[in-house]
Design an enzyme around this catalytic site. Structure first.
Site, mmCIF file in Angstrom:
data_model
loop_
_atom_site.group_PDB
_atom_site.id
_atom_site.type_symbol
_atom_site.label_atom_id
_atom_site.label_comp_id
_atom_site.label_asym_id
_atom_site.label_seq_id
_atom_site.Cartn_x
_atom_site.Cartn_y
_atom_site.Cartn_z
ATOM 1 N N ASP A 22 57.327 55.544 47.262
ATOM 2 C CA ASP A 22 56.769 54.324 47.977
ATOM 3 C C ASP A 22 57.621 53.055 47.964
ATOM 4 O OD1 ASP A 22 54.629 52.594 49.109
ATOM 5 O OD2 ASP A 22 54.248 52.006 46.939
ATOM 6 N N ASP A 24 56.650 49.394 48.856
ATOM 7 C CA ASP A 24 56.212 47.877 48.212
ATOM 8 C C ASP A 24 55.657 48.196 46.971
ATOM 9 O OD1 ASP A 24 56.867 47.196 50.862
ATOM 10 O OD2 ASP A 24 54.616 47.348 51.715
ATOM 11 N N ASP A 50 51.121 32.877 63.662
ATOM 12 C CA ASP A 50 51.046 34.284 63.385
ATOM 13 C C ASP A 50 51.853 34.492 62.117
ATOM 14 O OD1 ASP A 50 50.321 34.887 65.869
ATOM 15 O OD2 ASP A 50 52.438 34.623 66.777
ATOM 16 N N ALA A 129 53.689 52.756 54.376
ATOM 17 C CA ALA A 129 52.947 52.313 55.728
ATOM 18 C C ALA A 129 53.725 51.301 56.542
ATOM 19 C CB ALA A 129 51.707 51.580 55.275
ATOM 20 N N LYS A 173 49.686 59.653 53.694
ATOM 21 C CA LYS A 173 50.947 60.241 53.021
ATOM 22 C C LYS A 173 51.069 61.477 52.352
ATOM 23 C CE LYS A 173 52.534 55.367 51.383
ATOM 24 N NZ LYS A 173 52.885 54.867 50.333
ATOM 25 N N ASP A 196 53.091 52.828 43.074
ATOM 26 C CA ASP A 196 52.347 51.626 42.082
ATOM 27 C C ASP A 196 50.829 51.669 42.591
ATOM 28 O OD1 ASP A 196 51.883 48.787 43.797
ATOM 29 O OD2 ASP A 196 52.911 50.525 44.792
ATOM 30 N N ASN A 199 46.031 53.686 46.123
ATOM 31 C CA ASN A 199 45.597 54.470 47.453
ATOM 32 C C ASN A 199 46.778 55.307 47.803
ATOM 33 O OD1 ASN A 199 44.028 52.530 48.695
ATOM 34 N ND2 ASN A 199 45.377 50.959 48.316
#
Length: 273
Positions: A22, A24, A50, A129, A173, A196, A199
Site C-alpha cells: 500500500d 498512503d 478546490d 487507490a 485491491k 496500514d 480497509n
C-alpha cells in the site's frame, strides 16, 4: 547455526512471488492524493477553493486513518482534478510532486523492506487507490516492478473524469491482486502484502504472508486476534521485519523472474535500484 525462530521456506520458487505495498501511510507519510492536489493548485490546474477538501483529507487521514466517507470525497476531488486534462499534464504533475513532496515523505524503513523483496527476486507492486499515474511514477523512481491504481477513462486523449472499473480500494485491491498473481502464475500462499488500514484486510487475508504497518486501531485489533505481524516504524521493529523477509521469504529462481509484466497495468520493465 540457524536461529531458533528461523523458518525454512523451502528451495527457490519456480514461479514468481509478489510483494504488494500500500502507498498512503505505508510507504509514505500522509496521502499522495493530497500532494497531487497541492501541485495542481500551484500550477493553476485547480482553484484555491478546490484545495480545501484535499487539505482536510490530509489532516484527517494523518490523525485518524482512512474511512469510507473521506475516501469517497477524495475520489470525487481526484476525478474532478483529472477530468478535462491530458495524460501528459497529469504525468508532469506526478513528476513534480515526486521531487518536492513525495520523496521527502517516504518511509525509508518500508522502502528498505521493499528492497529486501527485490533482492529475493520478488516482484514488488504498489497497490493504491491513488491515480495510476502517481503509482507508476513512484514505482519507476523506486525501481519496483509496477503499480496498480485507480484508472480514469480517456476519450480523444483527454481524461473524462469517469472511472474505468472501480476505485482501487478495499475489496477491489484483493480482486486486482488476485488477477495479477493469476496472470503471472504466482502462488498466493507465497506472496506478501503490507498495509496500514483496516480497509485492506481483504488484501492482507488473500496472501500467505501479511504485515500490518503503523496500523489504525481496527487493523491493530484484527492483527492481534489473528496473530499477524505488526510493524511499527521503530529501529527494532524494522530490523525484525527485514530479518523476517530474509529468513522466511522464498527466493525466486532466476529463470522464473519476469523481465516484462506482459499486459499488466504497468508494462515498463523493472529497473535495478
Amino acid at each position: 547455526m540457524p536461529e531458533v525462530n528461523d523458518v525454512d521456506p523451502g528451495g527457490p520458487s519456480s514461479s514468481p512471488i509478489v510483494a504488494f505495498f500500500d502507498v498512503d501511510n505505508t510507504l509514505m507519510r500522509g496521502t499522495s492524493l493530497f500532494h497531487l492536489g497541492i501541485e495542481a493548485w500551484r500550477e493553476g490546474v485547480i482553484g484555491p477553493r478546490d484545495i480545501l477538501p484535499f487539505a482536510w483529507h490530509q489532516m484527517r487521514f494523518i490523525a485518524k486513518g482512512e474511512n469510507d466517507a473521506h475516501l469517497s470525497s477524495a475520489r470525487e476531488r481526484a476525478l474532478e482534478l483529472i477530468g478535462g486534462h491530458s495524460p501528459d499534464e497529469i504525468e508532469a504533475l506526478a513528476e513534480q510532486i515526486w521531487e518536492t513532496r513525495i520523496r521527502p515523505r517516504l518511509w525509508p524503513e518500508t522502502v528498505g523492506i521493499a528492497q529486501e523483496h527485490l533482492a529475493k527476486g520478488h516482484e514488488v507492486w504498489l497497490i493504491s487507490a491513488t491515480p495510476i499515474e502517481v503509482g507508476r511514477l513512484m514505482a519507476r523512481r523506486l525501481g519496483l516492478t509496477g503499480a496498480l491504481g485507480t484508472v480514469v477513462e480517456r476519450e480523444d486523449g483527454i481524461y473524462t473524469g469517469k472511472l474505468v472499473g472501480h476505485v482501487l480500494h478495499g475489496e477491489q485491491k484483493a480482486v486486482a491482486a488476485r488477477e495479477l498473481t493469476g496472470r503471472i502464475g504466482a502462488r498466493l500462499e507465497d506472496c506478501w502484502a503490507y498495509s496500514d488500514s483496516r480497509n485492506d484486510i481483504p488484501l492482507l487475508s488473500l496472501v500467505g504472508n501479511r504485515v500490518v504497518v503503523n496500523p489504525d486501531v481496527p487493523l491493530r485489533l484484527h492483527a492481534a486476534k489473528h496473530d499477524w505481524p505488526v510493524l511499527q516504524l521503530k529501529p527494532a521493529s524494522i530490523r525484525e521485519a527485514q530479518r523476517r523477509v530474509k529468513r522466511e521469504a522464498r527466493a525466486v529462481r532466476k529463470d522464473a523472474r519476469r523481465t516484462d509484466p506482459g499486459g499488466g497495468p504497468d508494462t515498463k520493465k523493472r529497473r535495478t535500484p
